[in-house]
Design an enzyme around this catalytic site. Sequence first.
Site, PDB file in Angstrom:
ATOM      1  CB  SER A 263      63.634  51.742  99.565  1.00 44.41           C
ATOM      2  OG  SER A 263      63.253  50.375  99.545  1.00 44.41           O
TER       3      SER A 263
ATOM      4  CG  HIS B  59      64.037  52.333  94.970  1.00 38.93           C
ATOM      5  ND1 HIS B  59      64.756  52.452  93.789  1.00 38.93           N
ATOM      6  CD2 HIS B  59      64.473  51.185  95.550  1.00 38.93           C
ATOM      7  CE1 HIS B  59      65.586  51.435  93.663  1.00 38.93           C
ATOM      8  NE2 HIS B  59      65.429  50.644  94.723  1.00 38.93           N
TER       9      HIS B  59
ATOM     10  CG  ASP C  79      64.287  47.872  96.945  1.00 37.85           C
ATOM     11  OD1 ASP C  79      65.138  48.051  96.060  1.00 37.85           O
ATOM     12  OD2 ASP C  79      64.210  48.597  97.951  1.00 37.85           O
TER      13      ASP C  79
ATOM     14  CG  MET D  66      64.275  41.977  96.780  1.00 33.32           C
ATOM     15  SD  MET D  66      64.917  42.045  98.478  1.00 33.32           S
ATOM     16  CE  MET D  66      65.325  43.793  98.600  1.00 33.32           C
TER      17      MET D  66
ATOM     18  CG  HIS E 129      66.559  47.719  92.217  1.00 37.33           C
ATOM     19  ND1 HIS E 129      67.338  47.939  93.334  1.00 37.33           N
ATOM     20  CD2 HIS E 129      67.310  46.922  91.410  1.00 37.33           C
ATOM     21  CE1 HIS E 129      68.481  47.313  93.209  1.00 37.33           C
ATOM     22  NE2 HIS E 129      68.487  46.681  92.052  1.00 37.33           N
TER      23      HIS E 129
ATOM     24  CG  MET F 200      67.534  43.596  93.394  1.00 37.44           C
ATOM     25  SD  MET F 200      67.680  44.172  95.111  1.00 37.44           S
ATOM     26  CE  MET F 200      66.168  45.117  95.244  1.00 37.44           C
TER      27      MET F 200
ATOM     28  CG  MET G  14      73.003  47.019  94.078  1.00 36.40           C
ATOM     29  SD  MET G  14      71.460  47.679  94.731  1.00 36.40           S
ATOM     30  CE  MET G  14      71.405  46.916  96.367  1.00 36.40           C
TER      31      MET G  14
ATOM     32  CG  ASP H  69      69.100  50.389  96.398  1.00 32.63           C
ATOM     33  OD1 ASP H  69      68.924  50.544  97.623  1.00 32.63           O
ATOM     34  OD2 ASP H  69      68.354  49.677  95.689  1.00 32.63           O
TER      35      ASP H  69
ATOM     36  N   GLY I 186      72.261  51.833 102.339  1.00 31.50           N
ATOM     37  CA  GLY I 186      72.967  52.500 103.427  1.00 31.50           C
ATOM     38  C   GLY I 186      73.038  54.010 103.322  1.00 31.50           C
TER      39      GLY I 186
END
Length: 229
Positions: free
Chosen positions: A11, A36, A38, A40, A69, A71, A140, A176, A178
């Site tokens: 990511s 990846h 992200d 947002m 992705h 979000m 997630m 996705d 941790g």
Amino acid sequence: MFDRSIKIAPSILAADFANFGAECRAIEAQGADWVHVDVMDGHFVPNLTFGPAMCAALRPHIKGVMDVHLMISPVDAYLEAFAKAGADVISAHVEAGPHIHRTLQAIRALGKKAGVAINPGTPVEAVAELLDMVDMVCVMTVNPGFGGQSFIESQIPKIARLRQLIGDRPVHIEIDGGITTATAPLVAKVGADVLVAGSAVFKGGSVDNPAPYGANIRAIRTAAEAALG
């Protein structure tokens, strides 16, 4: 060709924001399978990151899969822009609007791979009726919005249940949140094949010293593959 081999998708949320192009080239050179991104919006999740213009700027620096992705909510109005920006896979959240079926249809109509994402508090049954029209389900394992959070282990049975529901369909399970050398085996063992990792990949390295990226990617991949026997 579809395959369930372990794929590592760093990511770029954990990358050097001033050197995104170089960071994308570095992680691919060091063994990343996908990149990846992200996205947002500060509304669906409590953070604000990138838009289509950033994805378009990154595209020339990414040789492989750009995994976007979203979000964001609403999502449908922005699908064409991200498709034109060069996304290969576009994932939307089942929680982001009332018509996820329509959203997935629109992504595929744009010629892109369609992903559906679910938050930790969303049961896997929420995507059961969508599995014949997606290429990937993103589970997630942290609450979306920020990088560097701890893995939520209660999601493991949900991943296992999802793998059962998918059966022999050519659908990837992406995790996705941790992902580390400690958590990668836990999710691989129950059926995940695309592992998103941010800080666990980028820690210790830089565009001037990318070797740690490769070591981190190999360590995560090795840990996941070891769980498969």
